[in-house]
Design a protein around this motif. Structure first.
Motif, mmCIF file in Angstrom:
data_model
loop_
_atom_site.group_PDB
_atom_site.id
_atom_site.type_symbol
_atom_site.label_atom_id
_atom_site.label_comp_id
_atom_site.label_asym_id
_atom_site.label_seq_id
_atom_site.Cartn_x
_atom_site.Cartn_y
_atom_site.Cartn_z
ATOM 1 N N LEU A 66 -33.278 11.362 4.216
ATOM 2 C CA LEU A 66 -33.374 10.631 2.952
ATOM 3 C C LEU A 66 -33.546 11.593 1.782
ATOM 4 O O LEU A 66 -33.068 11.326 0.669
ATOM 5 C CB LEU A 66 -34.552 9.646 3.010
ATOM 6 C CG LEU A 66 -34.404 8.477 3.991
ATOM 7 C CD1 LEU A 66 -35.678 7.640 4.025
ATOM 8 C CD2 LEU A 66 -33.203 7.608 3.620
ATOM 9 N N GLY A 67 -34.236 12.723 2.031
ATOM 10 C CA GLY A 67 -34.392 13.722 0.977
ATOM 11 C C GLY A 67 -33.068 14.325 0.541
ATOM 12 O O GLY A 67 -32.957 14.843 -0.581
ATOM 13 N N MET A 68 -32.050 14.285 1.440
ATOM 14 C CA MET A 68 -30.729 14.793 1.073
ATOM 15 C C MET A 68 -30.107 13.955 -0.056
ATOM 16 O O MET A 68 -29.165 14.386 -0.712
ATOM 17 C CB MET A 68 -29.803 14.778 2.289
ATOM 18 C CG MET A 68 -30.244 15.647 3.450
ATOM 19 S SD MET A 68 -30.009 17.404 3.140
ATOM 20 C CE MET A 68 -28.233 17.498 3.102
ATOM 21 N N MET A 69 -30.641 12.731 -0.271
ATOM 22 C CA MET A 69 -30.097 11.852 -1.302
ATOM 23 C C MET A 69 -30.771 12.060 -2.657
ATOM 24 O O MET A 69 -30.456 11.358 -3.613
ATOM 25 C CB MET A 69 -30.270 10.380 -0.888
ATOM 26 C CG MET A 69 -29.568 10.009 0.383
ATOM 27 S SD MET A 69 -29.777 8.261 0.743
ATOM 28 C CE MET A 69 -28.863 8.139 2.281
ATOM 29 N N ARG A 70 -31.701 13.013 -2.752
ATOM 30 C CA ARG A 70 -32.453 13.200 -3.983
ATOM 31 C C ARG A 70 -31.565 13.405 -5.213
ATOM 32 O O ARG A 70 -31.868 12.885 -6.291
ATOM 33 C CB ARG A 70 -33.417 14.363 -3.818
ATOM 34 C CG ARG A 70 -34.448 14.466 -4.951
ATOM 35 C CD ARG A 70 -35.510 15.498 -4.651
ATOM 36 N NE ARG A 70 -36.362 15.063 -3.554
ATOM 37 C CZ ARG A 70 -36.405 15.647 -2.355
ATOM 38 N NH1 ARG A 70 -35.629 16.696 -2.106
ATOM 39 N NH2 ARG A 70 -37.204 15.220 -1.417
ATOM 40 N N PRO A 71 -30.444 14.143 -5.127
ATOM 41 C CA PRO A 71 -29.606 14.290 -6.327
ATOM 42 C C PRO A 71 -29.046 12.975 -6.848
ATOM 43 O O PRO A 71 -28.622 12.904 -8.004
ATOM 44 C CB PRO A 71 -28.474 15.215 -5.842
ATOM 45 C CG PRO A 71 -29.073 15.988 -4.716
ATOM 46 C CD PRO A 71 -29.985 15.020 -4.032
ATOM 47 N N GLU A 72 -29.046 11.931 -6.026
ATOM 48 C CA GLU A 72 -28.527 10.630 -6.448
ATOM 49 C C GLU A 72 -29.657 9.668 -6.802
ATOM 50 O O GLU A 72 -29.470 8.442 -6.773
ATOM 51 C CB GLU A 72 -27.663 10.009 -5.327
ATOM 52 C CG GLU A 72 -26.658 10.933 -4.699
ATOM 53 C CD GLU A 72 -25.666 11.494 -5.691
ATOM 54 O OE1 GLU A 72 -25.344 10.805 -6.668
ATOM 55 O OE2 GLU A 72 -25.223 12.643 -5.495
ATOM 56 N N ARG A 73 -30.832 10.194 -7.162
ATOM 57 C CA ARG A 73 -31.998 9.325 -7.355
ATOM 58 C C ARG A 73 -31.795 8.322 -8.491
ATOM 59 O O ARG A 73 -32.318 7.199 -8.427
ATOM 60 C CB ARG A 73 -33.251 10.151 -7.589
ATOM 61 C CG ARG A 73 -33.178 11.179 -8.694
ATOM 62 C CD ARG A 73 -34.461 12.005 -8.747
ATOM 63 N NE ARG A 73 -34.359 13.116 -9.686
ATOM 64 C CZ ARG A 73 -33.870 14.308 -9.376
ATOM 65 N NH1 ARG A 73 -33.442 14.534 -8.142
ATOM 66 N NH2 ARG A 73 -33.821 15.276 -10.272
ATOM 67 N N ARG A 149 -21.384 10.779 -1.291
ATOM 68 C CA ARG A 149 -21.774 11.990 -2.014
ATOM 69 C C ARG A 149 -22.746 12.823 -1.180
ATOM 70 O O ARG A 149 -22.650 14.055 -1.138
ATOM 71 C CB ARG A 149 -22.417 11.635 -3.350
ATOM 72 C CG ARG A 149 -21.458 11.096 -4.401
ATOM 73 C CD ARG A 149 -22.234 10.604 -5.619
ATOM 74 N NE ARG A 149 -21.354 10.033 -6.624
ATOM 75 C CZ ARG A 149 -20.851 10.709 -7.660
ATOM 76 N NH1 ARG A 149 -21.143 11.982 -7.804
ATOM 77 N NH2 ARG A 149 -20.074 10.116 -8.533
ATOM 78 N N THR A 150 -23.676 12.145 -0.522
ATOM 79 C CA THR A 150 -24.669 12.849 0.295
ATOM 80 C C THR A 150 -24.006 13.557 1.465
ATOM 81 O O THR A 150 -24.290 14.731 1.753
ATOM 82 C CB THR A 150 -25.735 11.854 0.809
ATOM 83 O OG1 THR A 150 -26.383 11.230 -0.302
ATOM 84 C CG2 THR A 150 -26.774 12.573 1.657
#
Length: 645
Positions: A66-73, A149-150
């Motif tokens: 889930l942390g891999m999605m941080r750029p899409e926050r 994206r992720t």
């Protein structure tokens, strides 16, 4: 203390070929030793093979995923808000319909139904459901964008990581297993996230919203519904605990099947030559059965969740119907309220059931994520230095008290020193496993020395960035490797900026031009990634042309003419002699006739230089070189020795 039979560096790119081997039949993953040095596969540790065997560390790996999605926050915040709004609309719907039920019930027992008011209620409910549906569709669209994206970033990270891993990592990895992690596992992560995130958000908000409305309608009945929650959590937790390891086993088995298929089809010609089709088919069937068993167990155990949770939800539904009916009969609750509550109980248990049913997808996705994270966490090669080689490079190579071993317990090269003067040709000979190829691998920094240092023009190569070092060294290997593309592209791989005239000149100098014109499309003939549509000798000539075009200051020839015929070898030797002109050259050869003109011949045994000198001087010494020469030219040695004397 022997050198690897096939140390497997790959052509000029410096990447190894971890699955090449010297036996007649491709080996499979179960035939590879899991510990200790592996002849023919390198001596690096088997990183990654055993790591997938443990059960998934679900929570840490899931958090990291889930942390891999941080750029899409920012997008995630938008999705959360609109999902909450859509869920609120779906939750309000039954409350609005409850008003319609009360209107019908009151009209049936009174003076008639108010159809105008009923129509207003129906249109209100319909409008709420339509808006909620559109909003949910938009949320799903955004989630798809977030997931893709992720996964795109994850693929980029893995590809970048692979370029930073040391050769020893690839020595210890079956190629099919590594490909499975990079392709199958990442695809499974994408599929798992895509199918679970949207439903998970919707279900969580549904549970929260519906629970609030149930307490607003009837706190006692809401408490009855809540009894099912701890039972559901308990059942789900127990099933997940038992299925975690099964999903890890399933994806490990998938990697083994891929490795089996990759090896069998890469070496399909050898399989047929030695008549081993049945054995290969049997090994595949064995791996396939293991994958079937692991997949069946993982899916069967995780599949228990949904029917168990569904059963618990039905019990709650029955209790609400009975208790609500009694309260309607007693006049303490309206029929519309009971109907709404029954709908809410369904709306409450359905997302819990769906969340439970998604555990198999979640566990499968997290199991794949952990396998990908193992690649991303693998130790990287040492950082590049910041020094630069002199310009122009003279090419003086100095091995200064170098020691190296693939296995710390089995030293291979110990305190070796030698100097190659600029422009000199140094031939390295010796029996198989003596350490010849290891020596040039150290010069290329495919491996790092354990002690001592190697310098070029006085600069320690450990302090020079690897790309800069390798840009000044041309390498032609016994195991020629071509890439998918045209013959022109493969030659130009040595120097992508080369002009057409330079490519053609390199091809003519290395006699590639002699056979290219017999091909249907000449230099535009497309070669597949295995190079199966050209002969072994033609492949080797193309790799020689590639090195010729790169115009290196230092040249390494590792049995570069082993696959060409005798007549072509003579022509290539002339081309190699022209290529070596003015360059420091290291020539590894088994055919001693090809290195007679070398300035210095090094004879290696057990990782040490036991003799060095010119061809004539070594023959006169009647030592190790003379024995090697005698084994190849029995009957002609006496004449040569007389000449040397």
């Amino acid at each position: 203390m022997t050198e690897r039979t096939d140390p497997r560096p790959v052509a000029e790119t410096g990447a190894p070929n971890p699955d090449a081997h010297t036996s007649g039949v491709p080996r499979t993953a179960n035939e590879r030793p899991k510990h200790g040095p592996q002849r023919g596969m390198g001596h690096g540790p088997m990183q990654g093979l055993g790591s997938a065997e443990k059960a998934v560390s679900f929570v840490p790996s899931a958090k990291r995923l889930l942390g891999m999605m941080r750029p899409e926050r920012n997008l995630i915040i938008v999705v959360i808000v609109i999902s909450a709004l859509a869920t609120l609309g779906n939750a309000i719907g039954p409350a609005i319909l409850a008003q319609g039920t009360d209107l019908i019930f009151a009209g049936a027992t009174g003076g008639g139904i108010d159809f105008a008011a009923l129509a207003t209620v129906i249109w209100q409910a319909l409008g709420v459901y339509v808006i909620a549906g559109v909003v949910l569709w938009f949320a799903s669209f955004l989630i798809n964008d977030i997931v893709q994206r992720t996964v795109y970033r994850m693929r980029e990270m893995v590809a970048t990581k692979l370029n930073r891993l040391p050769i020893t990592y690839f020595d210890g990895q079956p190629r099919g297993e590594l490909l499975s992690r990079v392709t199958n596992d990442i695809d499974n992560i994408a599929q798992s996230l895509q199918q679970t995130l949207a439903q998970m958000l919707n279900n969580i908000f549904t549970v929260i919203g519906v629970l609030a409305l149930m307490f607003w309608l009837s706190p006692p009945l809401a408490l009855v519904v809540l009894i099912s929650v701890p039972l559901t959590v308990l059942v789900t937790a127990q099933v997940m605990k038992r299925s975690q390891k099964r999903f890890a086993d399933m994806w490990r088995a998938t990697g083994q099947v891929n490795s089996e298929v990759e090896e069998a089809f890469t070496g399909h010609s050898l399989v047929k030559v030695f008549g081993r089709q049945r054995e290969v088919a049997a090994r595949f069937a064995e791996r396939n059965n293991e994958m079937f068993d692991a997949s069946f167990r993982a899916q069967f155990i995780s599949g228990i969740v949904m029917p168990a949770v569904f059963f618990i939800g039905n019990l709650s539904y029955v209790l609400i119907a009975v208790i609500g009916g009694v309260w309607v009969a007693a006049g303490t609750m309206t029929l519309g309220a009971v109907q709404a509550f029954i709908q809410y109980s369904r709306m409450f248990t359905q997302p819990i059931t769906q969340l439970a049913s998604m555990t198999n997808l979640l566990q499968s996705g997290v199991a794949s994520a952990e396998r990908v994270f193992e690649v991303m966490d693998a130790p990287e090669q040492s950082a590049d230095g910041t020094e630069s080689l002199p310009v122009p490079l003279q090419g003086r190579v100095d091995f200064d008290h170098v020691s190296f071993s693939y296995d710390p317990e089995k030293p291979l090269i110990t305190d070796l020193s030698l100097i190659a003067e600029p422009g000199a040709t140094v031939a390295i000979v010796g029996p198989t496993g003596a350490g010849k190829t290891t020596l040039v691998n150290l010069l290329m920094r495919f491996y790092e020395v354990d002690a001592g240092r190697i310098t070029i023009d006085g600069v320690n190569i450990a302090d020079v960035p690897r790309p800069e070092l390798r840009a000044n060294i041309g390498m032609v290997l016994q195991d020629a490797w071509l890439f998918g593309g045209t013959i022109r592209d493969n030659i130009a791989y040595g120097r992508p900026t080369a002009t057409e005239a330079e490519i053609l000149a390199a091809a003519e100098a290395t006699y590639v031009d002699r056979f290219v014109h017999s091909l249907p499309d000449g230099y535009d003939t497309v070669i597949d990634d295995e190079g199966s549509n050209v002969s072994a000798g033609e492949k080797q000539l193309i790799t020689i042309a590639r090195a010729f075009l790169s115009d290196p200051a230092i040249l390494i020839l590792d049995e570069a003419t082993s696959s060409v015929d005798t007549r072509t070898e003579l022509l290539v030797q002339q081309a190699m002699q022209a290529l070596r002109g003015g360059r420091t050259s290291f020539v590894i050869a088994h055919r001693l006739s090809t290195i007679r003109d070398a300035d210095t011949i090094l004879v290696m045994e057990n990782g040490a230089i036991v003799e060095q000198g010119s061809h004539e001087a070594l023959l006169a010494a009647r030592g190790a070189y003379a024995r090697l020469y005698r084994s190849q030219f029995a009957g002609g040695l006496d004449d040569d020795e007389d000449e040397a004397a």
